[in-house]
Design an enzyme around this catalytic site. Structure first.
Site, PDB file in Angstrom:
ATOM      1  CG  ASP A  82      -1.858   1.221   1.206  1.00 18.36           C
ATOM      2  OD1 ASP A  82      -2.009   1.837   0.129  1.00 18.36           O
ATOM      3  OD2 ASP A  82      -2.423   1.534   2.263  1.00 18.36           O
ATOM      4  CE  LYS A 120      -0.257   3.589   3.222  1.00 17.34           C
ATOM      5  NZ  LYS A 120      -1.082   4.090   4.326  1.00 17.34           N
ATOM      6  CG  ASP A 123      -3.285   5.752   2.286  1.00 16.67           C
ATOM      7  OD1 ASP A 123      -3.066   4.560   1.958  1.00 16.67           O
ATOM      8  OD2 ASP A 123      -2.777   6.277   3.289  1.00 16.67           O
ATOM      9  CD  GLU A 143      -5.509   0.777   0.717  1.00 19.26           C
ATOM     10  OE1 GLU A 143      -5.185  -0.115   1.507  1.00 19.26           O
ATOM     11  OE2 GLU A 143      -5.394   1.987   0.997  1.00 19.26           O
ATOM     12  NE  ARG A 195     -11.719   3.156   4.478  1.00 21.39           N
ATOM     13  CZ  ARG A 195     -11.563   4.092   5.421  1.00 21.39           C
ATOM     14  NH1 ARG A 195     -12.485   5.018   5.575  1.00 21.39           N
ATOM     15  NH2 ARG A 195     -10.511   4.097   6.199  1.00 21.39           N
TER      16      ARG A 195
END
Length: 504
Positions: free
Chosen positions: A277, A284, A354, A356, A358
């Site tokens: 991620d 991030k 970010d 993502e 869910r």
């Protein structure tokens, strides 16, 4: 103390314990002549219960010198000269008898095993007067295996592996069976830890699919892998949107174990499987981004749980759904402001790429419902807000069924895993409503541990009992303590297996 069994139970190679073979034995001992290590798990009232061969006199002398000898999680080491041979002594305190629990023993065992020299062959006597039932024996075995875990497969230098034997002097009915089942559970938690600890250049959605297919082949259970082509056909726009920026196509993995037979309801375990991620376009910060290889922990946990349940042949029907993708920035990645159509038909307005996890779970829990799940439990490294709220020991729960949430908390307590239910507030649910699309994929930082879960709940159909477990703070540890080792913990496997044992 005499054991009521004289049985040796031998298991295949457990690489995690840095030993070629691990033996676990419940047997009578007359002295320490055959052992080079003895571990004592002692509460404050236990020394007086010991016999001569267990070195009661030595321990009483040691207790006079160190009053904290039996205090909870206190560890004292030394050596006994037994008939000219040095025997290493590891004394682990369990505290007051009134406050003793299986998890205190599990933690103590995890700490104790790291004091054994794994560069030599070891025959270890284990003295534990408080081990008197299945729960405490299982917890001790789990702690000894989980506490010895090491992830070394990416190291260039390979360490020598040696023989490790445990001799338990305990009185427990069906002791060999309990040892075998606890070993199986602990080995599968270590399997999950391995999968999570591997870097993202090794683990991608296809690798997760390969792992699931191997489980299905080995255990003769149903397996379905949906790749990009199949996901497009089924209209699974949420998982496709998350994965569209990566060269690795997303995979939706389903395993089905039918231990209760046809006609019995399925419980679905649904796991978030973001194999890396980056945050996508909502990138991030660079610091600690490498830790985001663990964002597939939920998927690994549900695979490890169904693997364990199938190997134990539990009389339940379980469906494991692992929703896997890689969240990367690129010219083809989703953007803030985009609107995507989920498999349920609901549209999702992207506020933050970010958020993502869910989204991949939205399609996955809906798909589990469509396949006939009577209950749905999803597990995910979903939010940083969970860490702020509960720290690094407790996972949060959001759900639509208080009984299911209570069952999870109770199962976790038995398994040595801690959960806390957060309120499903309607005021927070209202904040998920979008302007352009039906739902916002992120309602902002305040209450995100709740709103993230409530977003997933929007895709549960027909009021099916559902609970969301956020392991954002507990999937990975920054330091070793008890049976949790620095790195991946595998938290969730033991809880899901405990639920299946109770058929809940």
């Amino acid at each position: 103390m005499e054991g009521i069994f004289d049985v040796i139970v031998e298991y295949p190679i457990i690489r995690k314990m840095e030993a070629d073979t691990v033996k676990m034995e419940i047997a009578q001992l007359k002295d320490l002549s055959d052992c080079n290590v003895v571990i004592y798990f002692l509460g404050k009232d236990d020394i007086t219960k010991l016999g001569v061969w267990e070195q009661r006199g030595f321990l009483e002398k040691l207790y006079r010198q160190k009053e904290k000898l039996c205090a909870e999680q206190e560890i004292t080491t030394g050596f006994i000269d037994f008939q000219g041979n040095l025997v290493k002594v590891i004394v682990c305190g369990l505290g007051e008898t009134a406050s003793f629990s299986a998890n205190i023993l599990r933690k103590a065992a995890g700490n104790a095993v790291r004091y054994i020299d794994n560069t030599i062959n070891n025959r270890v006597a284990v003295v534990a007067p408080m081990v008197s039932n299945n729960e405490t024996l299982g917890a001790m075995v789990e702690g000894l295996i989980l506490g010895a875990y090491k992830f070394t497969e990416c190291k260039s230098e390979k360490t020598a592996k040696n023989r490790l034997e445990y001799i338990f002097t305990v009185k427990v009915n069906d002791g060999e069976k309990i040892i075998a089942e606890a070993t199986l559970l602990a080995e599968n938690i270590c399997w999950v830890r391995d999968l999570v600890n591997r870097p993202a250049n090794i683990v991608n959605p296809s690798v997760m699919a390969d792992a699931a297919q191997k489980i299905a082949k080995d255990l003769n259970i149903e397996c379905e892998i949906l790749g990009k082509k199949e996901l497009v056909k089924k209209g699974m726009g949420a998982i496709l949107a998350v994965g569209q920026g990566s060269i690795h196509e997303p995979k939706l993995i389903t395993l089905k174990y039918s231990g209760a037979g046809a006609g019995s309801p399925y419980t679905a375990y649904v796991g978030k499987g973001i194999t890396f991620d980056s945050g996508g376009i909502s990138l991030k910060p660079a610091a600690d981004m490498g830790e985001m290889k663990d964002d597939m922990t939920g998927a690994a946990v549900v695979l490890g749980a169904i693997k364990t349940i199938a190997e134990l042949k539990l009389p339940v029907n379980i469906m494991a759904v692992a929703s896997c993708a890689e969240n990367m920035p690129s010219g083809s990645a989703i953007r803030p402001g985009d609107v995507v159509v989920s498999a349920s038909g609901k549209t999702i307005e992207i506020v933050n790429t970010d958020a993502e996890g869910r989204m991949v779970l939205a399609d996955a829990v809906w798909y589990a419902c469509q396949q006939g799940a009577a209950k749905v439990i999803d597990i995910a490294t979903l939010t940083g807000a969970c860490i702020i709220a509960l720290g690094n020991v407790t996972a949060s729960i959001v759900g639509n069924d208080d009984m299911l949430c209570s069952d999870i908390i109770a199962a976790g307590k038995k398994a040595g895993e801690s959960y806390w239910q957060l309120p499903s507030l309607p005021e927070l649910k209202e904040r998920l409503k979008g302007d352009t699309g039906d739902l916002l994929n992120c309602a902002g930082r305040p209450g995100d541990a709740i709103t993230g879960g409530l977003f997933i709940g929007e895709f549960i159909t027909n009021n099916i009992p559902w609970a969301h477990l956020d392991i954002g703070g507990t999937a990975t540890m920054q330091k070793t303590d008890g049976f949790w080792i620095k790195g991946a913990t595998g938290m969730g496997v033991a809880t899901l297996v405990a639920l299946a044992r109770e058929n809940k």
